[in-house]
Motif scaffolding. Structure first.
Motif: not given
Length: 426
Positions: A12-21, A23-40
């Motif tokens: 059960l945790l495997q898909p949640v864990s993969s999704w979390a990873r 999401a984390s990479e999305a919020f630190i990817n400088a080319s992704n607009p999500a990384s510009k969100v306050p509190g990213s």
């Protein structure tokens, strides 16, 4: 049933864990607009922590590719010297193109590290191995996860552990060998060498015992108290389970590694909570060095293996309930274990002042049992300020314990070797 529930939870945790990873990479990817969100940065750290809490931890590699030895960098090649159903004897072979270095490498003492079979993989001793390789030829027992061993390979008990150690000593050659046992294997290692001495076989030049329950009655810890307060039948009915069908060892009765891991966490829950909070803070601040240190530790700490039920229950009864070794009643395959028969093997015991797994005096008890070893060939070292892991890993190991062991080994070499020819390995 508990093992099956654990596997279901992991699935059960495997898909949640993969999704979390992701999401984390999305919020630190400088080319992704999500990384510009306050509190990213805090969102990325939160998802990364969630990923690490839910991921499945595989057996780590030793990963030792080179070390500094005799003033030069030498290459390391890891190879299996002996393959057994429940353990591989692994050698870390050193290579150099420098003729003078090769000569010195060949003259170095030979060491066998008997690693614990107590829930964690032998890679937990990576720092021990890496440090010893500077001045020694090194072998280690690399125990195999019992859930990966087919049922047709039979059971594995404490007697089998003793016989494995004996076989490895004979394979390497006892005369010039120095055996280092860390924690749990101090008992079967002492048993193995005692039986060899009683049989008139050659025994190792020295045995170095570190933080082990030779006599678990002395300064009992929480681990000792649990084993002493519960009956053998309680352990047999409450912590032994069948390996699920999705593993090669399906149907084998084991003490699951995840139970051992849960027990270790329960011993110091506040420390682990603080460690994960610090990791989160380090990610937010961008402190990569401290974050990496956390990852390395928990990649190792969270990777666990199952123990064959016979070995686990044998150990509970023999070591922690009957105290068979210090009581002089321990028999291996019908042969009485008599440490007093050891006469030609030097003994060094090492204990940590703050060890909360093997209490003060438990390892040192080996000196009284090994009455046949001359006093001048015995030594004891208590490491000030060190806990259990500090005697074989980290700064205290490298700066305090290792120099003591290195000196002891050289003082008790059976022969002074002189290289008569040079090759490109040692």
């Amino acid at each position: 049933m508990l093992y099956q529930l654990h596997e279901f939870q992991k699935a059960l945790l495997q898909p949640v864990s993969s999704w979390a990873r992701a999401a984390s990479e999305a919020f630190i990817n400088a080319s992704n607009p999500a990384s510009k969100v306050p509190g990213s940065d805090r969102l990325a750290a939160s998802y990364e922590l969630l990923y690490r809490l839910g991921k499945d931890y595989k057996k780590p590699e030793f990963g030792i590719r080179s070390v500094m030895a005799h003033g030069k960098e030498v290459a390391i090649h890891e190879r299996t010297a002996v393959a057994k159903p429940f353990c591989n004897l692994v050698r870390f072979k050193r290579f150099s193109d420098d003729v003078e270095v090769i000569k010195k490498l060949k003259e170095d003492p030979v060491v066998l590290i008997v690693a614990p079979l107590s829930g964690h993989h032998s890679t937990l001793l990576r720092d021990t191995v890496r440090t010893l390789l500077q001045d020694h030829k090194v072998y280690i027992t690399d125990w195999i996860d019992a859930r990966l061993v087919p049922v047709e390979d039979g059971e594995f008990g404490l007697d089998d552990y003793v016989h494995y150690v004996q076989e490895f000593i004979r394979t390497i050659g006892a005369k010039d060998l120095h055996v280092i046992s860390v924690c749990q294997p101090t008992v079967p290692t002492l048993g193995a060498i005692s039986l060899m001495a009683s049989a008139g076989e050659a025994t190792p030049a020295s045995m170095i015992m570190m933080g082990g329950p030779i006599d678990a009655r002395k300064s009992p810890t929480a681990v000792n108290n649990l084993a002493d307060q519960k009956s053998y039948e309680w352990f047999e009915s409450h912590v032994i389970y069948n390996v699920p069908p999705n593993y090669p060892g399906a149907g084998r009765r084991v003490y699951p590694g995840f139970l051992q891991h849960t027990g270790f966490i329960a011993m110091n829950p506040q420390n682990h909570l603080q460690s994960h909070w610090d990791y989160f803070q380090n990610l937010v601040r961008g402190d990569e060095q401290d974050a990496e240190a956390h990852i390395r530790f928990y990649d190792e700490y969270n990777a666990v293996l199952d123990l064959d039920s016979k070995f686990y229950l044998d150990t509970i009864k023999t070591v922690f309930q009957d105290y068979s070794l210090p009581n002089g009643t321990w028999k291996v395959a019908g042969e009485l274990v008599k440490p007093q028969d050891i006469k030609k093997t030097a003994l060094l015991t090492v204990e940590g002042e703050l060890d909360d797994i093997s209490g003060s005096g438990q390892t040192r008890s080996a000196h009284a049992l090994c009455a046949g070893i001359p006093k001048e060939n015995k030594d004891h070292y208590e490491v000030a300020g060190a806990g259990h892991y500090g005697i074989f890993a980290g700064r205290r190991w490298r700066e305090k314990v290792y120099p003591k062991i290195k000196t002891f080994i050289r003082e008790h070499q059976n022969t002074k070797k002189t290289a008569t020819r040079t090759t490109k390995s040692a």
